[in-house]
Design a protein around this motif. Structure first.
Motif, PDB file in Angstrom:
ATOM      1  N   CYS A  94       0.668  -1.149   0.145  1.00 34.79           N
ATOM      2  CA  CYS A  94       0.114  -0.004   0.075  1.00 34.79           C
ATOM      3  C   CYS A  94       0.875   1.195  -0.178  1.00 34.79           C
ATOM      4  CB  CYS A  94      -0.945   0.011   1.241  1.00 34.79           C
ATOM      5  SG  CYS A  94      -0.383  -0.220   2.807  1.00 34.79           S
ATOM      6  N   TRP A  95       0.222   2.332  -0.425  1.00 31.59           N
ATOM      7  CA  TRP A  95       1.091   3.443  -0.542  1.00 31.59           C
ATOM      8  C   TRP A  95      -0.143   4.618  -0.315  1.00 31.59           C
ATOM      9  CZ3 TRP A  95       2.090   7.785  -4.523  1.00 31.59           C
ATOM     10  CH2 TRP A  95       3.227   8.399  -4.364  1.00 31.59           C
ATOM     11  N   ALA A  96       0.379   5.834   0.082  1.00 32.73           N
ATOM     12  CA  ALA A  96      -0.466   6.973   0.355  1.00 32.73           C
ATOM     13  C   ALA A  96       0.057   8.236   0.501  1.00 32.73           C
ATOM     14  CB  ALA A  96      -1.060   6.785   1.881  1.00 32.73           C
ATOM     15  N   VAL A  97      -0.648   9.134  -0.109  1.00 33.81           N
ATOM     16  CA  VAL A  97      -0.278  10.400   0.071  1.00 33.81           C
ATOM     17  C   VAL A  97      -1.334  11.476   0.524  1.00 33.81           C
ATOM     18  CG1 VAL A  97       1.098  10.188  -2.189  1.00 33.81           C
ATOM     19  CG2 VAL A  97      -1.253  11.241  -2.164  1.00 33.81           C
ATOM     20  N   GLY A  98      -1.006  12.607   1.084  1.00 34.53           N
ATOM     21  CA  GLY A  98      -1.771  13.603   1.737  1.00 34.53           C
ATOM     22  C   GLY A  98      -1.168  14.737   1.950  1.00 34.53           C
ATOM     23  N   ALA A 152      -6.098  12.822   2.534  1.00 38.55           N
ATOM     24  CA  ALA A 152      -5.220  11.754   2.068  1.00 38.55           C
ATOM     25  C   ALA A 152      -6.008  10.673   1.224  1.00 38.55           C
ATOM     26  CB  ALA A 152      -4.583  11.155   3.417  1.00 38.55           C
ATOM     27  N   VAL A 153      -5.152  10.372   0.076  1.00 41.19           N
ATOM     28  CA  VAL A 153      -5.599   9.198  -0.474  1.00 41.19           C
ATOM     29  C   VAL A 153      -4.675   8.169  -0.387  1.00 41.19           C
ATOM     30  CG1 VAL A 153      -6.140   8.554  -3.062  1.00 41.19           C
ATOM     31  CG2 VAL A 153      -6.475  10.756  -2.180  1.00 41.19           C
ATOM     32  N   GLY A 154      -5.233   6.755  -0.172  1.00 38.80           N
ATOM     33  CA  GLY A 154      -4.604   5.584  -0.206  1.00 38.80           C
ATOM     34  C   GLY A 154      -5.029   4.583  -0.938  1.00 38.80           C
ATOM     35  N   MET A 155      -3.830   3.441  -1.369  1.00 34.08           N
ATOM     36  CA  MET A 155      -4.406   2.723  -2.350  1.00 34.08           C
ATOM     37  C   MET A 155      -3.866   1.250  -1.637  1.00 34.08           C
ATOM     38  SD  MET A 155      -3.387   3.766  -6.014  1.00 34.08           S
ATOM     39  CE  MET A 155      -1.846   2.941  -6.397  1.00 34.08           C
ATOM     40  N   GLY A 209       6.267   8.097   2.607  1.00 36.89           N
ATOM     41  CA  GLY A 209       6.425   8.183   1.089  1.00 36.89           C
ATOM     42  C   GLY A 209       6.619   6.839   0.569  1.00 36.89           C
ATOM     43  N   GLU A 210       6.982   6.019   1.265  1.00 35.29           N
ATOM     44  CA  GLU A 210       7.570   4.669   0.986  1.00 35.29           C
ATOM     45  C   GLU A 210       6.309   3.410   0.765  1.00 35.29           C
ATOM     46  OE1 GLU A 210      10.565   4.074   0.074  1.00 35.29           O
ATOM     47  OE2 GLU A 210      11.090   6.243   0.602  1.00 35.29           O
ATOM     48  N   VAL A 211       6.458   2.407  -0.260  1.00 39.91           N
ATOM     49  CA  VAL A 211       5.376   1.390  -0.345  1.00 39.91           C
ATOM     50  C   VAL A 211       5.578   0.674   0.890  1.00 39.91           C
ATOM     51  CG1 VAL A 211       4.704  -0.502  -1.619  1.00 39.91           C
ATOM     52  CG2 VAL A 211       5.550   1.512  -2.804  1.00 39.91           C
ATOM     53  N   TRP A 240       2.463   6.208  -7.926  1.00 41.11           N
ATOM     54  CA  TRP A 240       2.339   4.802  -7.719  1.00 41.11           C
ATOM     55  C   TRP A 240       1.200   4.205  -8.541  1.00 41.11           C
ATOM     56  CZ3 TRP A 240       0.380   1.123  -3.901  1.00 41.11           C
ATOM     57  CH2 TRP A 240       1.099  -0.202  -3.879  1.00 41.11           C
ATOM     58  N   MET A 268      -2.080   7.013  -8.290  1.00 44.93           N
ATOM     59  CA  MET A 268      -1.930   8.308  -7.538  1.00 44.93           C
ATOM     60  C   MET A 268      -0.631   9.052  -8.058  1.00 44.93           C
ATOM     61  SD  MET A 268      -3.121   6.961  -3.953  1.00 44.93           S
ATOM     62  CE  MET A 268      -1.616   7.061  -3.168  1.00 44.93           C
ATOM     63  N   MET A 280      -2.840  16.708  -5.131  1.00 47.01           N
ATOM     64  CA  MET A 280      -2.575  15.432  -5.413  1.00 47.01           C
ATOM     65  C   MET A 280      -3.826  14.954  -6.610  1.00 47.01           C
ATOM     66  SD  MET A 280      -3.338  14.060  -1.378  1.00 47.01           S
ATOM     67  CE  MET A 280      -4.465  15.609  -0.987  1.00 47.01           C
TER      68      MET A 280
END
Lengths: 350, 350, 350, 350
Positions: free
Chosen positions: B203-207, B224-227, B337-339, D204, D227, D235
């Motif tokens: 998983c990864w996320a940005v915000g 924030a968006v996460g995947m 910022g890392e997977v 990613w 993303m 974003m």
């Protein structure tokens, strides 16, 4: 101390009212139910909830009235033809009454209930115009009062039922007073509410039979459109149907000089939409219970609170009389094909 | 005989849970409430409902546990940092527990609750994933089970709050574990439900911060968006926000090989639409209570029925642990910022 | 070889028709336009497009007819009172005619156009019922023909205009024949289409003035509801308004024994929704051009193709006569308050 | 004098562009088309429209360029792998070019087109980002510019195609550069537009194969979520799919600090809703042509007007390069599972 109440009638709605009182109205205690239908008696006797919550079961209304010494109120949910009689008896016994609409299909009889109620101002006698307790209809009223649509002058209101293929509806239909009395009564009530009690001037209606030819015998139709002109230029029109394919579709639109409020114009059973080969689709509630369950709970709580707190009931019985007068006029216009007219005092002229 | 229950915590949600129990759960009796906040104590002491329904008010959880001899269950609705401790104490006392999500922001502590609960199979210990009790989410599950969308492989789920300008949210934020733990936890739970418990792979996320710069101190963001990628090709993505202008906007979409189910993609406060100079407009509920009030009532009734009928609780505690694991991973990815990656058994690798 | 056509009338719609022909109908060549209004003449003379595409400008219809030797067709887009005269003159000259609805506000005059057209079967004479060319109305017709709603028996159709505060509408109103002739004519046409040319039996209407009291002088209203009963049990009802706050709101619902088709019940200017403090909002088109621009292009192309390919025009002139008959009856009922009745052949009885 | 233009490529889109030019762009004259596909040649030779409008048909691009002496512009609508070469040749010949997106799947080649174009400022060279010409996307841009949503910081954008069971898509797929290059390129372009050209920082992506296992050979997937994090906290996230059951579903949401603009979040083929036993249902357009036909007409007209009026083209070629860079990074992240990072100048770091 909760209010001791009995539910009279254990048909589809009576059962639901018991459920509402048990699950949603902590200040009420259902002490008894009453029905003359042996199947309903048996159903109640085998329902563990009725035992658990200590509900006495009667097959005779008079017996219930005479033996339930702590009874304080009744919720009359029988067929329309006995509403007035049962309400009158309860008033005589000194009981508060929440009576399902309409009070009667006969205007004189309905008037007698109003007279009796007025003679007992200590009793709370309320007609069950449940839509007045619905959050969306109330929000519409608030928006209108705040001027969101200027001066309201036109109401469109529909009460359209899912087609009933079980035969239930047709069996019950002969006692309901006709499509405008049974269906449009809520729409007329909402019209009086939103247009600030306008006086009817003329009305006309057309209708036809699409799925229930048996109704012809009772002089009724299963689809009808009616129009009411009020003194002063306001107007309303109604569509009632017993034959919808997609569900219970009840909507109201109020148009004013500066805007329009729409209530439930696109009916939705819930918040789910399905996207598949057919496109995007959502379901519609099957009947008014799904649409108005919450409103019934609010209504019951407000009635109970009015009794316990000795406050005015939220819907006056007199409103019910005017509603009936318009409903009957529309039904008569439907049958005669003639315009029914009223004088400026709202008295019917033909 | 109703279930004697106490509500722990009298914040915004605790008060609502008391109301739900009083008004919607006839098989429960609220015997006590507990809060350490003097303002809440005072509020409760002056609330006539608490007197009317005979609710004892405590300022100390231990005192409540020791003095309420007939107590059978507690509903833990305090801040997240004491959920685990209070649940563990209740288990020790032999009480059933309905604990608000999440069990803890700390995975080890959460595991200790699960272990304690498993050691007491006679007790019903349930995590409050309230969306599982919502009619629309359940309808979505039924449609998916019936094959309406083929095989589901993708979930999009949002938990977006109305911007809080009162300062309430920021005060509470430092104890909630971060945006993905506090907000996305329901979305992750729904994902596990609809995708049939897939195992996370990466998983990864940005915000970023748009309205609450104070959150930076706690290492958190307000949007924030996460995947999440699952082993086997299934996927999910989430958007969490604290800064919506239009209301509480919570939606879920489940895409399958033959269709898509959408839940609440267009949020609506009620069935009213206003047409005016600005076009057509409808309002959105301000917060999750309006959206999920009914679900909380269903949840409470099902919990009480499970206890009284000695039936399995509808949501297992173990599910809550997996949800937490993914929530924490997303929060860590957001900060680093890392997977973040998991092995095929779902064990975290970094 | 393209069709040489002239547009008669350079009002709001005439200008648009020129644009449609230039930009959307490559098989037509606009050779001339005509208007008696000096401002419109001047506007055209200074419009570079008219020069670029070589459009001759006339201030006299007879002059245009006599001097444009290659002219093959005219598009009559003047005010209703000269539609019939101009169409008749064009027929005499051997020209094809696309005439805006209605042919005339006078039934006898309208009949004379039909008679003349029938005497010249080599000419294509078409009334501009533009909604018949709209993709959504056509899709509705296809769905109905495929049995999607069983047997259609009820039409609800609205033509509601945005309130015009410029004074333009009121100036034009005296020549338009009244609200049911000017507005409802499309709704009546659609009703005949979808209900398979039913024969009118009775109609009634009510209306009032909400924003344009000047209309009283012309015996007209700015809001009206009308109802038509057809022989055999089919029905239709219409709402026409000149005073909408939110935009041009034109909708049609066709109810059948097995379902309902709704066209544009929720009007939308485009695919944009704005979510902000007021909730979710979308705009509505300001006038029928935005709603029906595409339909006008289809109409023009089909007319041109019918002429060039010597094929039947897609809407018969006779339909226009029946539509007018019902429109006039509704307008008369509105003014008299009496039911207007027809015999089984559709001949008016009062 | 109209612009003499040739359409290069007569596949699905080439044919449509010819149609657009003939029917919607009166200032352009289609003088020639070109295709190397013998079936398309034959189709064109037998199409009466091509004869009627005098369109020459070529099977060789060079031959077309050398023999059409009056040619002024070409619309390149071939497969992506020859876009750059054909555009470069046209530039050499001194022709204006409207080139379908993307210029190339190879960034170096795309750069060479930009360089050539910049060397010929007298020529109008435009990349076909057709969504920029759509009325709804433009309305969204206007609303955002007027401050309707405060400062935009987040874009969600989907390009989801109806599942193609004809095999057409898979045949074409090997030359399209992958799902993020082929599908998401419009979404990325919109993001740059609405977020005011932000600089990418990291991205990613995850994806999987649901219906087209043949794509595995080309290192591609048929469903993917990606993303993008931009420098400064903005974003974007994208969902691309080739396997939708319900239709062509293309949406964009732009969230700002004070609101959100949603474009086509509920896709609709037209204004028709069908109410039947399944509830309420509307159809969705089957492909992007139905959604964007109007936008293509606007694009073509604006290109032609820019050439004839010697005005700047509405979309710069440089934008196309940044879009490609992000598209490629997402595709690489999808395949590698690693985060792709950029420096503050937007240069890719890994």
């Amino acid at each position: 101390m909760p209010l001791n109440i009995a539910v009279i009638g254990l048909g589809r709605m009576g059962k639901r009212h018991v459920h509402t009182l048990l699950y949603r109205v902590p200040r009420a205690k259902v002490v008894a139910v009453c029905t003359t239908d042996p199947h309903e008696i048996e159903w109640a006797q085998h329902n563990p909830e009725y035992t658990e919550f200590g509900i006495a079961i009667y097959d005779d209304y008079d017996k219930l009235l005479s033996s339930q010494s702590n009874l304080q109120a009744v919720w009359v949910s029988t067929s329309t033809d006995v509403h007035a009689m049962q309400t009158l008896k309860a008033i005589e016994k000194g009981l508060h009454v929440l009576c399902e609409k309409p009070l009667s299909t006969d205007l004189t009889e309905a008037q007698s209930v109003v007279t009796a109620a007025n003679a007992h101002p200590e009793l709370k006698i309320m007609a069950g115009f449940s839509r007045r307790f619905d959050a969306s209809y109330r929000d519409a009223a608030v928006k209108i009062q705040r001027g969101a649509i200027g001066t309201p002058f036109l109401v469109r209101s529909n009460t359209c039922d899912l087609k009933d293929t079980s035969g239930f509806f047709v069996r019950y239909a002969s006692r309901n007073g006709g499509i405008f009395v049974d269906c449009a009564i809520h729409d007329i009530d909402l019209t009086l509410w939103y247009l600030d009690n306008p006086v009817p001037k003329a009305c006309w209606a057309v209708g036809s039979l699409q799925a229930h030819p048996e109704l012809a015998a009772a002089g009724d139709v299963d689809n009808a459109v009616g129009m009411v002109q009020f003194w002063g230029g306001k107007m309303a029109y109604f569509y009632c149907s017993r034959t919808q394919a997609h569900g219970h579709d009840v909507l109201t639109e109020i148009t004013g000089t500066e805007g329009k409020v729409m209530v439930n114009v696109i009916p939705r059973a819930n918040a789910v939409v399905l996207a598949d080969k057919g496109g995007l689709r959502h379901e519609v509630q099957a009947e008014y219970w799904q649409r108005f369950e919450e409103a019934f709970a609010v209504e019951a709580n407000e009635f109970v609170d009015a009794v316990l707190g000795d406050r005015r009931v939220p819907v006056s019985l007199e409103t019910g009389l005017v509603v009936m007068k318009i409903g009957r006029a529309l039904q008569d216009a439907l049958l005669s094909g003639e315009v029914v007219r009223f004088d400026e005092g709202g008295e019917r002229l033909n």
